[in-house]
Design a protein around this motif. Structure first.
Motif, PDB file in Angstrom:
ATOM      1  N   GLY A   1       0.660  -1.319   0.095  1.00 34.16           N
ATOM      2  CA  GLY A   1      -0.200  -0.098   0.086  1.00 34.16           C
ATOM      3  C   GLY A   1       1.027   1.258   0.105  1.00 34.16           C
ATOM      4  O   GLY A   1       0.556   2.416   0.644  1.00 34.16           O
ATOM      5  N   VAL A   2       1.922   1.224  -0.655  1.00 35.02           N
ATOM      6  CA  VAL A   2       2.899   2.421  -0.714  1.00 35.02           C
ATOM      7  C   VAL A   2       2.607   3.530  -1.837  1.00 35.02           C
ATOM      8  O   VAL A   2       2.511   2.770  -3.303  1.00 35.02           O
ATOM      9  N   PRO A   3       2.182   4.526  -1.559  1.00 36.35           N
ATOM     10  CA  PRO A   3       1.950   5.428  -2.739  1.00 36.35           C
ATOM     11  C   PRO A   3       3.178   5.487  -3.539  1.00 36.35           C
ATOM     12  O   PRO A   3       4.324   5.378  -3.478  1.00 36.35           O
ATOM     13  N   THR A   4       2.658   5.463  -5.035  1.00 40.76           N
ATOM     14  CA  THR A   4       3.632   5.588  -6.106  1.00 40.76           C
ATOM     15  C   THR A   4       4.650   7.081  -5.755  1.00 40.76           C
ATOM     16  O   THR A   4       4.071   7.929  -5.250  1.00 40.76           O
ATOM     17  N   GLY A   5       5.747   6.889  -6.138  1.00 40.67           N
ATOM     18  CA  GLY A   5       6.840   8.224  -5.824  1.00 40.67           C
ATOM     19  C   GLY A   5       8.050   7.788  -5.956  1.00 40.67           C
ATOM     20  O   GLY A   5       8.377   6.591  -6.511  1.00 40.67           O
ATOM     21  N   THR A   6       9.005   8.659  -5.553  1.00 41.50           N
ATOM     22  CA  THR A   6      10.352   8.254  -5.535  1.00 41.50           C
ATOM     23  C   THR A   6      10.985   7.920  -3.926  1.00 41.50           C
ATOM     24  O   THR A   6      10.268   8.736  -2.984  1.00 41.50           O
ATOM     25  N   TYR A   7      11.321   6.921  -3.743  1.00 40.07           N
ATOM     26  CA  TYR A   7      11.772   6.359  -2.281  1.00 40.07           C
ATOM     27  C   TYR A   7      13.162   5.994  -2.420  1.00 40.07           C
ATOM     28  O   TYR A   7      14.035   5.928  -3.467  1.00 40.07           O
ATOM     29  N   ALA A   8      13.775   5.797  -1.151  1.00 42.93           N
ATOM     30  CA  ALA A   8      14.937   5.225  -1.042  1.00 42.93           C
ATOM     31  C   ALA A   8      15.043   4.150   0.471  1.00 42.93           C
ATOM     32  O   ALA A   8      14.105   4.317   1.094  1.00 42.93           O
ATOM     33  N   VAL A   9      15.769   2.987   0.437  1.00 42.46           N
ATOM     34  CA  VAL A   9      15.872   2.412   1.466  1.00 42.46           C
ATOM     35  C   VAL A   9      17.104   2.453   2.184  1.00 42.46           C
ATOM     36  O   VAL A   9      18.368   2.716   1.646  1.00 42.46           O
TER      37      VAL A   9
END
Length: 143
Positions: free
Chosen positions: A72-80
């Motif tokens: 359920g993570v909104p689309t977009g730009t992420y990092a881990v």
């Protein structure tokens, strides 16, 4: 009046029919040291500071590899960002100069020679989702 009501119902129906874009992110962490403390992972958006990494999880270091799933993570730009909390004190221990004392890692091409930059660790997330692999390593030899 009927046209206005029909227009409102139609608009409301269209808004309700369009689901929010959400995805699933699978994060594979490897390089886990056996017998160490838990592995902690965070999904970050907009930066790598604590406030930007509000979504996280942890798992015991029972194998050399652990798989985390964020749904359920909104689309977009992420990092881990991830680390193994070898002494289980709830934080990434550092030297007086700020170098990590425990195994850690980031998504993308974030290097280990300097403080990581969000842009280097970032990846784009689209529907239905994606997989990211992060390898933990030590900045300094084990004491």
């Amino acid at each position: 009046m009927r046209r206005r009501l029909a227009g409102l119902l139609l608009a409301g129906g269209l808004c309700g029919a369009v689901p929010a874009a959400a995805a699933t992110v699978q994060v594979e962490i490897d390089g886990i040291e056996p017998g160490g403390g838990p592995v902690r992972v965070a999904l970050c958006q907009g930066g790598l500071g604590e406030a930007a990494c509000a979504r996280g999880d942890e798992a015991p270091a029972s194998a050399s590899r652990v798989l985390f799933t964020f749904q359920g993570v909104p689309t977009g730009t992420y990092a881990v960002a991830a680390y193994q909390d070898t002494n289980d004190n709830g934080r990434l221990d550092r030297t007086g100069l700020g170098l990590p004392l425990e195994p850690y890692g980031f998504s993308g091409v974030a290097g280990r020679r300097a403080r990581p930059d969000f842009a280097e660790a970032a990846f784009g997330l689209r529907e239905p989702g994606g997989s990211i692999r992060v390898r933990l390593a030590r900045a300094l030899p084990r004491r």
